[in-house]
Each structure stands twice: as C-alpha cells, then as structure tokens.
Design an enzyme around this catalytic site. Sequence first.
Site, PDB file in Angstrom:
ATOM      1  N   ASP A 287      54.915  31.095  47.332  1.00 30.12           N
ATOM      2  CA  ASP A 287      54.644  32.424  46.808  1.00 30.12           C
ATOM      3  C   ASP A 287      54.262  33.409  47.909  1.00 30.12           C
ATOM      4  O   ASP A 287      54.554  34.603  47.810  1.00 30.12           O
ATOM      5  CB  ASP A 287      53.530  32.364  45.756  1.00 30.12           C
ATOM      6  CG  ASP A 287      54.025  31.792  44.436  1.00 30.12           C
ATOM      7  OD1 ASP A 287      55.248  31.708  44.242  1.00 30.12           O
ATOM      8  OD2 ASP A 287      53.182  31.425  43.593  1.00 30.12           O
TER       9      ASP A 287
ATOM     10  N   ASP B   4      47.936  41.627  44.005  1.00 32.23           N
ATOM     11  CA  ASP B   4      46.622  42.219  43.775  1.00 32.23           C
ATOM     12  C   ASP B   4      46.131  43.002  44.979  1.00 32.23           C
ATOM     13  O   ASP B   4      46.589  42.835  46.105  1.00 32.23           O
ATOM     14  CB  ASP B   4      45.593  41.130  43.418  1.00 32.23           C
ATOM     15  CG  ASP B   4      45.607  39.943  44.385  1.00 32.23           C
ATOM     16  OD1 ASP B   4      45.760  40.171  45.595  1.00 32.23           O
ATOM     17  OD2 ASP B   4      45.475  38.800  43.914  1.00 32.23           O
TER      18      ASP B   4
ATOM     19  N   ARG C  30      27.394  45.503  41.397  1.00 29.53           N
ATOM     20  CA  ARG C  30      26.908  44.705  42.532  1.00 29.53           C
ATOM     21  C   ARG C  30      27.513  43.321  42.367  1.00 29.53           C
ATOM     22  O   ARG C  30      27.329  42.648  41.360  1.00 29.53           O
ATOM     23  CB  ARG C  30      25.377  44.623  42.539  1.00 29.53           C
ATOM     24  CG  ARG C  30      24.706  45.959  42.748  1.00 29.53           C
ATOM     25  CD  ARG C  30      23.195  45.824  42.805  1.00 29.53           C
ATOM     26  NE  ARG C  30      22.785  45.160  44.047  1.00 29.53           N
ATOM     27  CZ  ARG C  30      22.022  44.068  44.098  1.00 29.53           C
ATOM     28  NH1 ARG C  30      21.600  43.499  42.970  1.00 29.53           N
ATOM     29  NH2 ARG C  30      21.682  43.536  45.257  1.00 29.53           N
TER      30      ARG C  30
ATOM     31  N   ALA D  59      47.062  34.309  40.217  1.00 31.86           N
ATOM     32  CA  ALA D  59      46.672  34.059  41.601  1.00 31.86           C
ATOM     33  C   ALA D  59      45.152  34.070  41.713  1.00 31.86           C
ATOM     34  O   ALA D  59      44.460  33.383  40.955  1.00 31.86           O
ATOM     35  CB  ALA D  59      47.334  35.096  42.513  1.00 31.86           C
ATOM     36  N   TYR D  60      44.597  34.880  42.610  1.00 31.76           N
ATOM     37  CA  TYR D  60      43.154  34.919  42.842  1.00 31.76           C
ATOM     38  C   TYR D  60      42.402  35.276  41.561  1.00 31.76           C
ATOM     39  O   TYR D  60      41.334  34.740  41.264  1.00 31.76           O
ATOM     40  CB  TYR D  60      42.879  35.936  43.944  1.00 31.76           C
ATOM     41  CG  TYR D  60      41.482  35.935  44.527  1.00 31.76           C
ATOM     42  CD1 TYR D  60      40.551  34.922  44.253  1.00 31.76           C
ATOM     43  CD2 TYR D  60      41.084  36.961  45.385  1.00 31.76           C
ATOM     44  CE1 TYR D  60      39.291  34.936  44.810  1.00 31.76           C
ATOM     45  CE2 TYR D  60      39.818  36.983  45.948  1.00 31.76           C
ATOM     46  CZ  TYR D  60      38.925  35.978  45.652  1.00 31.76           C
ATOM     47  OH  TYR D  60      37.678  36.003  46.213  1.00 31.76           O
ATOM     48  N   ALA D  61      42.949  36.201  40.778  1.00 35.60           N
ATOM     49  CA  ALA D  61      42.279  36.627  39.548  1.00 35.60           C
ATOM     50  C   ALA D  61      42.070  35.467  38.585  1.00 35.60           C
ATOM     51  O   ALA D  61      41.063  35.416  37.867  1.00 35.60           O
ATOM     52  CB  ALA D  61      43.086  37.737  38.873  1.00 35.60           C
TER      53      ALA D  61
END
Length: 308
Positions: free
Chosen positions: A88, A163, A190, A204-206
């Site tokens: 990917d 992203d 925060r 992916a990261y999400a």
Amino acid sequence: MNNAFPEDSADCAPPPRTIALVGKYHSPEIAESIRLLANYLHERGMTVLIEEETACNVISHLELGSWASGSFTWLGAHADIAVVVGGDGTMLNAARQLARYRVPLVGVNQGRLGFMTDIARSDMLTCMDDLLDGKFVPETRMLLDADVVRGERSVVSNLALNDVVVDKGAIGRMIELELFIDGEFIYHLRSDGLIVATSTGSTAYALSANGPILHPQVSAIALVPLCPHALTNRPILVGDRNEIEIRIVHATDSRAHFDGQVTVDLRNEDSVRIRRSEYSICLLHPPGHSYFAMLRQKLHWSERPKEH
C-alpha cells in the site's frame, strides 16, 4: 482550473495500449515481478514504460534496455494505466504522483496487508489478460488537499490519499489544538494528535486509533483523535465538502504527516487546512473483487479461535 469535484463513476480509459510499471525499490522479488510483467505485456503488444527510480533500483536484477523509463510526470503524460507492484505504501506514493494526470492504477500485492493492492503475485499474469481485455472494474477514490498555513501564507501544500495526521512528534507530551469546520469552532483538544482520513485511509492509521471503517462509496472524512485527554472526544464523520482547519495552540514538537510518507514540522499558531481535492484516483479491480471479502480476509473476520 476546474474546481468541481469528479463524480464517483470514474472516467477510466478503454483497454490500454501503453502501460507504466512502478515498483517498490531495493527488492529482488519485485524486480523479478517487473521483469515478468514487462516481458508479458510486450508479448501482448503493449508499450511498456518503467518509472525511473524503479528502473534505477532494479537494473542489477534485470535487463531494462528494451524499456523506456522516466519520471512520474513523464509517465503521466504517456501512460494509459500504471501497474503498481509492492504494498500500500508504494500505491500511496504512485497515487499522489499520478493523480493530476488521471492515470488509473492497478495494484499487485507484494507487501503485507495490501488493502489497495488486490492482485496476488501468483495471479498477476492471468489478471493482466483480464485487464487488457477491459474486464477490470473502475472505482474512484477521493484525495485530500492540505495546506500548512503560517501567518497568512501557505508554506507547504500536499495531497493525501489515506490521511493527514497532526501529532505531537518525537516529544512525549500531548499537544493542544483547536478544530474548526467551515470556520465554525468545534472543540479544543488535548491529545497525542488528530487523524483526518478518507474512506481509503479508514483502514490505515485511523483504524488502529478505533476510527470507523468507511466503504469507498461513502463520501465522508473521518476525524479521529489520538489518545485524547478527555474520553468524550470521539471519532466523528463530516461531509466531503466540509473544510477542516486544525490550529496548533501549544506544542513542543508537533508535525503534520501526509500518508505517513511526507512530514512537515509545525509551529505554535500554525494551521493545517484540509479539503477534498479536485483530483481523484481511479483504482482498477479484477473481476469478482469485493470490498467486504477483502476486509474479511485482511482483518480475519469470521475466523474461529485456534484450538490448543
């Protein structure tokens, strides 16, 4: 420049005559796959082009004298289709480079998960027959435009297929940021950062940050906090016409990442402004491709626990 967004039915070309090959660098296995593909496509009467860094890094493994090579810009001007061999990450890089030229992409998976590279190496040549016969199914994927704004000036612009991530960088302290959508203040956050993901990037990261999986036909953008200090800060979806702004309130070493491949250092009071790009990518899938079947396979859904 046309600012209208493309429709979700991709305008992909008829059966190709000129095919570009792009591969992950420094890999003997991928060099061999490129060789097989180049020879096979040439035998089928295709004009074969090879991306210049791919050619440079595999030249010790195969003879490239018969094939023209050039930059992504050159490929974009001449290729009907690009076949990407790797994982990917290789596909993400090729997509960002070729999006403005509207060259459809085909992925051969020689990486790990391969959510976008859906042809197995063992099926590579058989699938090329279907591709050349025009049997592949087009699917449009949206991209994001992102600008890092310092003062009133854009200092960096980038595309992202997966992203845009704003995070704390190497320092182990949370950052403080403010989120705006279409100019409206949403919240003060925060956290370790914030992921802004397309449907493509939702796996992916999400996904690792407990974000939702979005089917590629869903025209939405996911906003996924990274380890928020307030547990009520949950992932939310916004429309693909919304404009997103992330303002850095306080951070020691914050950074913006585009598809995890391009990184920009941020300063306090910088803004990262994100919107849907006017460009999109056409992915070509082999006959019988199913997004849900891919998820079952890659994410091991429905598997029974192993017996001990």
